[in-house]
Design a protein around this motif. Structure first.
Motif, PDB file in Angstrom:
ATOM      1  N   MET A  70       0.852  -1.187   0.000  1.00 39.48           N
ATOM      2  CA  MET A  70       0.000   0.000   0.000  1.00 39.48           C
ATOM      3  C   MET A  70       0.884   1.231   0.000  1.00 39.48           C
ATOM      4  O   MET A  70       1.747   1.363   0.862  1.00 39.48           O
ATOM      5  N   ARG A  71       0.714   2.100  -1.007  1.00 40.74           N
ATOM      6  CA  ARG A  71       1.525   3.327  -1.056  1.00 40.74           C
ATOM      7  C   ARG A  71       0.620   4.546  -1.101  1.00 40.74           C
ATOM      8  O   ARG A  71       0.093   4.908  -2.151  1.00 40.74           O
ATOM      9  N   THR A  72       0.464   5.179   0.044  1.00 42.51           N
ATOM     10  CA  THR A  72      -0.427   6.340   0.091  1.00 42.51           C
ATOM     11  C   THR A  72       0.192   7.536  -0.631  1.00 42.51           C
ATOM     12  O   THR A  72      -0.503   8.471  -0.990  1.00 42.51           O
ATOM     13  N   GLU A  88      -0.132  -5.575  -5.663  1.00 40.51           N
ATOM     14  CA  GLU A  88       0.557  -6.805  -5.258  1.00 40.51           C
ATOM     15  C   GLU A  88       1.967  -6.786  -5.824  1.00 40.51           C
ATOM     16  O   GLU A  88       2.154  -6.481  -7.001  1.00 40.51           O
ATOM     17  N   MET A  89       2.919  -7.130  -4.995  1.00 39.54           N
ATOM     18  CA  MET A  89       4.300  -7.068  -5.431  1.00 39.54           C
ATOM     19  C   MET A  89       4.933  -8.454  -5.445  1.00 39.54           C
ATOM     20  O   MET A  89       4.987  -9.128  -4.416  1.00 39.54           O
ATOM     21  N   LEU A  90       5.365  -8.873  -6.644  1.00 40.18           N
ATOM     22  CA  LEU A  90       6.059 -10.159  -6.761  1.00 40.18           C
ATOM     23  C   LEU A  90       7.532  -9.903  -6.470  1.00 40.18           C
ATOM     24  O   LEU A  90       8.107  -8.946  -6.992  1.00 40.18           O
ATOM     25  N   TRP A 183      10.361  -4.149 -13.349  1.00 33.08           N
ATOM     26  CA  TRP A 183      11.043  -4.911 -12.295  1.00 33.08           C
ATOM     27  C   TRP A 183      12.178  -4.100 -11.708  1.00 33.08           C
ATOM     28  O   TRP A 183      13.014  -3.575 -12.459  1.00 33.08           O
ATOM     29  N   ASN A 184      12.178  -4.026 -10.410  1.00 30.07           N
ATOM     30  CA  ASN A 184      13.229  -3.316  -9.692  1.00 30.07           C
ATOM     31  C   ASN A 184      14.056  -4.345  -8.927  1.00 30.07           C
ATOM     32  O   ASN A 184      13.532  -5.029  -8.052  1.00 30.07           O
ATOM     33  N   ILE A 185      15.333  -4.443  -9.280  1.00 36.00           N
ATOM     34  CA  ILE A 185      16.204  -5.425  -8.621  1.00 36.00           C
ATOM     35  C   ILE A 185      17.196  -4.641  -7.765  1.00 36.00           C
ATOM     36  O   ILE A 185      18.002  -3.867  -8.270  1.00 36.00           O
ATOM     37  N   ILE A 206      19.758  -9.625  -1.854  1.00 36.13           N
ATOM     38  CA  ILE A 206      18.951  -9.281  -3.032  1.00 36.13           C
ATOM     39  C   ILE A 206      17.520  -9.018  -2.605  1.00 36.13           C
ATOM     40  O   ILE A 206      16.965  -9.755  -1.785  1.00 36.13           O
ATOM     41  N   ASP A 207      16.930  -7.988  -3.188  1.00 36.79           N
ATOM     42  CA  ASP A 207      15.511  -7.657  -2.934  1.00 36.79           C
ATOM     43  C   ASP A 207      14.928  -7.211  -4.261  1.00 36.79           C
ATOM     44  O   ASP A 207      15.336  -6.195  -4.803  1.00 36.79           O
ATOM     45  N   THR A 208      13.994  -7.971  -4.799  1.00 35.29           N
ATOM     46  CA  THR A 208      13.424  -7.531  -6.079  1.00 35.29           C
ATOM     47  C   THR A 208      11.926  -7.314  -5.930  1.00 35.29           C
ATOM     48  O   THR A 208      11.275  -7.919  -5.076  1.00 35.29           O
TER      49      THR A 208
END
Ligand code: SER
Length: 593
Positions: A70-72, A88-90, A183-185, A206-208
C-alpha cells in the motif's frame, strides 16, 4: 495470460530455483515507524542484517513472495494509466545466498523466456557521490544479451531504500518493457542509518519487486492497468453514466480494492493514522457514487466481487466485514455529505482554512474538496491542508491543557498531565495500572488487542483498545482480578534503555500512532522476584526477577512509573463502553485517589 497464471508462473519459477515461498505479511507492518507495508522486503528486513536466521525460519537463504502493498504517496496520482494505492508485489529475495549474477539471470529468464516479453532497455546505477557505478551489472546484462540497451542513471532513479527510518538499501537495476518499468532489482549492499549515512552490510542481499498490475498490463498487451483482468470485472460493474469518466472509474475501483484489503487486515475508519487513510478512501468512493447516482447495492457488489476474486489467494478477505464497515462509514458520512457539498458549492474560492473547515464540520476529505472544488480549489494543496490540520490539533491540545490545570503544568506527555507533585504521584500510579490493564486485556480477551489511546487525570485512567464487542461482566471481573493480582505480587517495574530494534525483538509493545526514536525506553513489569537460584551469576543478595518467566508486561514508554506494583493500591474498573464499532473504552481508578 491471466493474472492468476502470472502469479503461479512466478512462484513456480523461483520455487524450482531453491526459493522458499513465503506468504504475504499483513498490510500493517510490525515496524511502527511506517504506516503500511509498502514493499515485499519489509517482512524480511532482519534477515539482511543478520538479526534473524533465514535457514532457521525458511530452511533456505532465498525466498519469494507475493506481497500485499500500500503506497499512500501515490493517492493523488490514482486515475492515470499506472498508479495505484494498493498493489501486489512479486519479489524474490536472498540473504547471502546469491547476488548480482543470479538475480539478473533469473529476471532475464523470467521476463524473456517464461513470459515471452521483449525488454526495451535496462537501467543500472551510474555512480554518485561516494557510491561507485555498477559496472558489474552492466557486464552481466551484456553477457546475457550483447545488444541490450543499458542506461546509466543516478541515485534518485537507481538507488533504493530504506523503508521506514532506516534499513537495508542499495543500488538497483531496473527492467523496462513497453516503456514501463516492470522490475526493480535491488542490491542491498548497505544499511541506511537514520542520519542518512551508509554502512556496508556484512553480507550483501537481493531484494526484487515487480508490480503484478503493471506486469499484467504488458503481458496482456493492454494500454493501461485498468484494462487488465485484475480491474476489468470491476469497471464492468460501474454504471453507464460513468462512461468516459475514466479517472473517476479508476479511483473507485482502486480505492474499493485498497479499502477491502485494509478492512480485512483489521483497519477501521477513524481520524487517525491507518484508519484515517481508510476513511478517505471510502469517503471518496461514497462521494463519486453519490454524484453519479451509483446505488449502494452496486458499491456492495464491487466489494463482493473483490472479495470473491481475491479470496482464493487472500483468504483473509472478509466480504461481510468489508461491506459492514463500508455501510457504517456510509451511514456516518451521509449525515453530513449533502450539507458539505452544498457549503462547498457556495464558496467562491477554497483555501486551506476553508477546506479544513469543510473537513471538520462535514467530514469532506481533502481529495474530495480538491476534486469537487475544481477551479475554485486550484490553489489548495495537500501540504497546505495538512499544515492547517496540524495547527488546529495544536490549538485544541493547548485548550485541553488549559482545562486541565491552567498554567504551570509540571508534566504534560499527552497522556499524562500533572500540575503539582501530589498530582504527579497519582497519575504515575494510574499510569502503571494502565500498563497492567493493557497486558491483562491481551491475556484475557485476545493477544491482538491494541492500545488506541490513553488519557490519565489525577482522578482516573481512561484506556481505549481494539475489540469488537462489549465485554461480559465475567470478563471485566477477570481483568480487574488479574490487575489486582499483579499488584499483590509486588512486581518490580524496571526501566531500560535500548535500541528500538532490540525493544521490538524483546517483545515490547509499541504504540502504532507514535514515531519512535532510535533509542527508546522500555518499562518491564515482573516477573516475580525470587531469592536467586542462579547464585553463580548473582552479584547482589537482593531478590532478582525470575529470569525464566516472561514478564507480565513490557512496553515502549516514556514513563514515569512506580518502581513496584504494590505502590498502585487497589484497582477498580468503573465503566466499559464503546468508542466506535471496533474500539472499546475502560475507565478505572485506584484506591485512595
Ligand atoms: N524494495 C524494492 C521496491 O519496493 C524492490 O522490491 O521497489
Amino acid at each position: 495470460m491471466s493474472h492468476g497464471d502470472i502469479r503461479e508462473k512466478f512462484l513456480k519459477f523461483f520455487e524450482k530455483r531453491g526459493h522458499k515461498i513465503v506468504p504475504s505479511s499483513s498490510l500493517l507492518p510490525t515496524d511502527p515507524s511506517v504506516l503500511f507495508t509498502t514493499a515485499g522486503m519489509q517482512q524480511f528486513k532482519p534477515y539482511y542484517t543478520g538479526q534473524s536466521d533465514p535457514m532457521k525460519d525458511f530452511g533456505s537463504l532465498n525466498t519469494a513472495s507475493i506481497q500485499k502493498s500500500m503506497r499512500t504517496s501515490d493517492i493523488d496520482k490514482v486515475g492515470d494509466e499506472s498508479h495505484l494505492t494498493f498493489f501486489e508485489m512479486l519479489g524474490n529475495f536472498s540473504f547471502g545466498g546469491y547476488f548480482k549474477k543470479e538475480a539478473i539471470e533469473y529476471a532475464y529468464d523470467f521476463v524473456t523466456k517464461e513470459l515471452g516479453l521483449t525488454i526495451d532497455y535496462v537501467s543500472v546505477f551510474g555512480g554518485e557521490e561516494d557510491i561507485p557505478a555498477d559496472k558489474e551489472s552492466e557486464k552481466i546484462w551484456k553477457s546475457l544479451d550483447r545488444n541490450i540497451d543499458i542506461r546509466e542513471m543516478g541515485r534518485s532513479d537507481n538507488f533504493w531504500g530504506p523503508t521506514g527510518k532506516e534499513g537495508p538499501c542499495g543500488p538497483t537495476t531496473e527492467i523496462y518493457v513497453n516503456g514501463v518499468e516492470i522490475w526493480n532489482i535491488v542490491f542491498n549492499e548497505y544499511y541506511c542509518n537514520e542520519d542518512k549515512s551508509l554502512s556496508k552490510l556484512d553480507k550483501p542481499g537481493i531484494d526484487t519487486g515487480m508490480g503484478l498490475e503493471r506486469l499484467a498490463m504488458v503481458a496482456q498487451k493492454k494500454g493501461n492497468i485498468f484494462e487488465t483482468d485484475l480491474f476489468e470485472p470491476l469497471i464492468q460493474l460501474l454504471p453507464g453514466e460513468m462512461n468516459g469518466h475514466d479517472r473517476i472509474q479508476r479511483i473507485i475501483v482502486d480505492h474499493s480494492r485498497a479499502a477491502a484489503f485494509l478492512i480485512s487486515d483489521g483497519v477501521v475508519p477513524s481520524n487517525k493514522e491507518q484508519g484515517y487513510v481508510l476513511r478517505r478512501l471510502l469517503r471518496r468512493v461514497i462521494v463519486h457514487s453519490h454524484n453519479f447516482g451509483l446505488e449502494l447495492d452496486a458499491v456492495r457488489e464491487i466489494f463482493g466481487t473483490i472479495a470473491g476474486n481475491y479470496g482464493r489467494v487472500y483468504p483473509e478477505l472478509d466480504k461481510e466485514k468489508i461491506i459492514s464497515e463500508f455501510d457504517k462509514e456510509n451511514e456516518k458520512f451521509q449525515k453530513t455529505l449533502k450539507g458539505g457539498l452544498k457549503e462547498l458549492g457556495k464558496l467562491n474560492t477554497v483555501d486551506s482554512a476553508s477546506a479544513f473547515k469543510l473537513y471538520e464540520s462535514f467530514g469532506l476529505p481533502y481529495e474530495v474538496i480538491k476534486e469537487v472544488g475544481g477551479n475554485k480549489a486550484e490553489t489548495l494543496t495537500r501540504s497546505g491542508f495538512e499544515q492547517e490540520m496540524k495547527r488546529h490539533r495544536e490549538i485544541s491540545r493547548a485548550g485541553a491543557d488549559k482545562k486541565f490545570g491552567g498554567h504551570g503544568l509540571l508534566m504534560d506527555t499527552g497522556e499524562l498531565k500533572a500540575g503539582d507533585e501530589e498530582e504527579l504521584k497519582k497519575v504515575t500510579r494510574l499510569h502503571t495500572a494502565t500498563h497492567l490493564l493493557h497486558a491483562s486485556l491481551r491475556k484475557i480477551l485476545d493477544n491482538d488487542v491494541q492500545q488506541q489511546g490513553s488519557d490519565i487525570t489525577p482522578e482516573r485512567l481512561r484506556f481505549d483498545f481494539t475489540f469488537s464487542r462489549k465485554l461480559t461482566p465475567e470478563e471485566l471481573q477477570q481483568v480487574e482480578d488479574m490487575v489486582n493480582d499483579a499488584i499483590k505480587k509486588e512486581l518490580p517495574v524496571i526501566k531500560t534503555e535500548m535500541s528500538y530494534k532490540d525493544a521490538i525483538r524483546s517483545g515490547a509493545l509499541a504504540f502504532f500512532k507514535q514515531k519512535y526514536p532510535n533509542r527508546v525506553t522500555v518499562y518491564t513489569i515482573g516477573p516475580e522476584l525470587v531469592e536467586g537460584q542462579n547464585s553463580s551469576t548473582r552479584t547482589s543478595s537482593e531478590p532478582q526477577p525470575n529470569s525464566s518467566e516472561p514478564p507480565f508486561s513490557r512496553e515502549l514508554c516514556g514513563g514515569p512509573h512506580v518502581s513496584n506494583t504494590r505502590e498502585i493500591g487497589k484497582f477498580k474498573i468503573i465503566k466499559e463502553e464503546a468508542v466506535s464499532a471496533d474500539v472499546r473504552r475502560i475507565r478505572a481508578m485506584v484506591e485512595g485517589i
